[in-house]
Write an enzyme that holds these catalytic residues in place. Structure first.
Site, PDB file in Angstrom:
ATOM      1  N   SER A   1     -10.007  -0.425   7.529  1.00  0.00           N
ATOM      2  CA  SER A   1      -9.340  -0.172   6.249  1.00  0.00           C
ATOM      3  C   SER A   1      -8.616  -1.364   5.652  1.00  0.00           C
ATOM      4  CB  SER A   1      -8.360   1.005   6.385  1.00  0.00           C
ATOM      5  OG  SER A   1      -9.071   2.216   6.489  1.00  0.00           O
TER       6      SER A   1
ATOM      7  N   LYS B   1       0.843  -1.200   0.000  1.00  0.00           N
ATOM      8  CA  LYS B   1       0.000   0.000   0.000  1.00  0.00           C
ATOM      9  C   LYS B   1       0.876   1.247   0.000  1.00  0.00           C
ATOM     10  CE  LYS B   1      -3.848   1.969   2.731  1.00  0.00           C
ATOM     11  NZ  LYS B   1      -4.688   1.746   3.945  1.00  0.00           N
TER      12      LYS B   1
ATOM     13  N   SER C   1      -9.444   1.953   3.462  1.00  0.00           N
ATOM     14  CA  SER C   1      -8.583   2.677   2.541  1.00  0.00           C
ATOM     15  C   SER C   1      -7.610   1.791   1.763  1.00  0.00           C
ATOM     16  CB  SER C   1      -7.776   3.734   3.320  1.00  0.00           C
ATOM     17  OG  SER C   1      -6.922   3.108   4.283  1.00  0.00           O
TER      18      SER C   1
END
Length: 535
Positions: A229, A125, A205
């Site tokens: 997330s 990420k 996210s």
């Protein structure tokens, strides 16, 4: 973890995975997608199905010389080139990926591998620092020079021989900027799409990490979570996501929201790969000194035996009747396997919802200032707010940065009001899980991870009030989402949560649940479906 115990653990996990894989992989290959629809093409590599293969199976092939990390890495790079233009999940591909794979091949030939992730392609990420690629948190404010050093977790992955394949898109600043954000959108990467239905949202996210896994663009990926997330994107994209207990995975070099809740964690298409990745991220040990990978995966009986396990089902009817029907079917399957499923309702949820956001505002101001001071670009939150005001590209999906502005005005973390709030949050969140598990003698609490994916809409923003992730997230306890089923084409996850530091037990239980439900199916990249799944 010493070399001998790591080797023993890896051998046990290999045995369990290979015993599980036969019939399940065959069933998936025969009919992935609704009504036996064919899988997307381009996921086969010399007899290896990238959709269903596990890390132990890959390592077995590499050990006997029928597969190389270089071939595997090239296959994933080709897959990214072919597929990612449809979902926009990968921001950057590492310029050294093939060189990393070649080094792994040398180690495999010499019999000197570094563990189960040696040669395995991993996506990271883009709020996790990487020294050789940009780390932006989705913001143009950080789109200049890469960080000087890797995050600690990236160092651990490299030391374990993993191939750092690239960086994934995310909800900008991990969804902590606007009061009405759109998950999966960032100014750097644009909008990530859900591979199952392209006009639906991937949740956030860790949107890009989950969508990339669903599309088979890497073997595993790394996400981060403050509250939901990791697990929500995992559920909404039909993959597995593990939010570890707080403190087991280093947050050094990760763009923060709150040190009191933030953690990175592993995501994969199956629990075995998730567990092996967690063992690397956590340094091979849990907080009690035990091995940070699930016991009971050493053979087929350990994988499938749910008999006598006690699971509390928290239904959450607010997520809709279709999701509740998935939970009913799930409970029936678990009972057929011998589990005891009792309905529960963890207490204190309204108070947790009331207190969490004010505490996060204070913590974000403290922690983001400290992080920005280590990077080129804005040096504190006030400068970051000004950057967004003067860069129209930061406003192309949603213009707001209300959370930034509220955080700037929030009480500092030295304020007694803040300290009282965080202390109450910690107490109530832990009690909500501990008391529920104790009163019903539970091994875990289960709940729906997510509703069916809503239609992505920048003007409206997200429709994602999903309460199931909050107790474990605020308490710092582990949670794990595994595929449970779907509503039409749209996946729904089952969220499992347990007490403090019970990550290994939770992963073992998750493997058994996954094996029983067999709910994973490959996405079909449909442009849209009838009706609106937004609640």
């Amino acid at each position: 973890m010493g070399k001998r115990s790591m080797a023993a653990m890896t051998a046990a996990l290999v045995a369990g995975s290979l015993l599980m894989a036969g019939p399940q992989a065959g069933a998936q290959a025969a009919g992935s997608g609704t009504g036996g629809s064919p899988k997307p093409s381009g996921t086969a590599l010399d007899g290896v199905d990238l959709d269903t293969v596990t890390i132990p199976e890959l390592q077995a092939r590499m050990a006997r010389g029928s597969l190389t990390s270089s071939a595997l890495t090239r296959a994933y790079l080709r897959r990214i080139e072919k597929v990612d233009s449809r979902i926009h999940s990968v921001l950057h591909v590492s310029p050294t990926a093939l060189r990393q794979a070649a080094a792994s091949d040398v180690r495999h030939r010499r019999g000197r591998t570094l563990g189960p992730l040696d040669g395995v392609p991993v996506l990271i990420k883009d709020n996790v620092n990487t020294r050789d690629m940009p780390t932006t948190a989705g913001s143009l404010a950080l789109a200049g020079s890469p960080p000087a050093t890797d995050a600690t977790l990236v160092k651990r992955l490299r030391k374990a021989g993993a191939v750092i394949l690239g960086k994934t898109n995310l909800s900008e600043w991990a969804n902590f900027r606007s009061a009405k954000p759109t998950s999966g959108w960032s100014a750097v990467g644009g909008q990530t799409r859900n591979p199952y239905v392209l006009d639906r949202n991937p949740c956030g996210s860790s949107s890009g990490s989950a969508a990339a896994l669903a599309a088979s663009l890497a073997q595993v990926a790394i996400g981060t979570e403050t509250d939901g997330s990791i697990v929500c994107p995992a559920g909404m994209n039909g993959v597995v996501g593990h939010k570890p207990s707080l403190g087991l995975v280093s947050q050094s070099g990760v763009a923060p929201i709150s040190a009191e809740q933030d953690t990175a964690g592993p995501m994969a298409r199956n629990v075995i790969d998730t567990a092996l990745t967690f063992s690397v991220l956590s340094g091979g040990k849990d907080a009690r000194g035990g091995e940070a990978a699930p016991r009971g995966l050493e053979g087929h009986p350990g994988l499938s035996n749910l008999r006598g396990k006690r699971i509390g089902l928290w239904r959450l009817p607010s997520l809709g009747s279709d999701v509740d029907a998935v939970m009913t079917r799930t409970a029936k399957q678990l009972r057929k396997a011998g589990a005891v499923v009792v309905e529960v309702k963890p207490p204190h949820q309204e108070r947790l919802a009331e207190l969490e956001f004010p505490a996060l505002l204070s913590e974000f101001h403290r922690d983001i200032d400290a992080y920005l001071a280590t990077r080129e670009g804005p040096q504190d939150l006030a400068e970051l707010i000004e950057f967004n005001r003067t860069h129209p590209e930061e406003q192309t999906c949603f213009p707001g940065q209300e959370l930034f502005e509220q955080a700037l005005a929030a009480p500092p973390t030295t304020d007694p009001r803040y300290r009282k709030t965080r202390a109450e949050l910690k107490d109530l969140s832990r009690r909500s899980i501990d008391e529920t598990m104790a009163s019903h003698r539970l091994d875990a609490i289960a709940a729906p991870t997510n509703p069916p994916a809503w239609t992505t809409d920048c003007a409206r923003g997200d429709n994602d009030v999903i309460p199931s992730s909050t107790p474990a997230a605020v308490a710092g306890y582990p949670s794990l989402s595994v595929p449970a089923g779907s509503v039409g084409e749209l996946p729904v996850g089952l969220l499992l949560m347990a007490g403090d530091q019970q990550d290994t037990e939770l992963l073992s239980l998750g493997a058994a649940v996954e094996h029983r439900l067999k709910a994973w199916r490959a996405p079909r990249f449909l442009p849209t479906v009838g009706g609106d799944a937004a609640r």
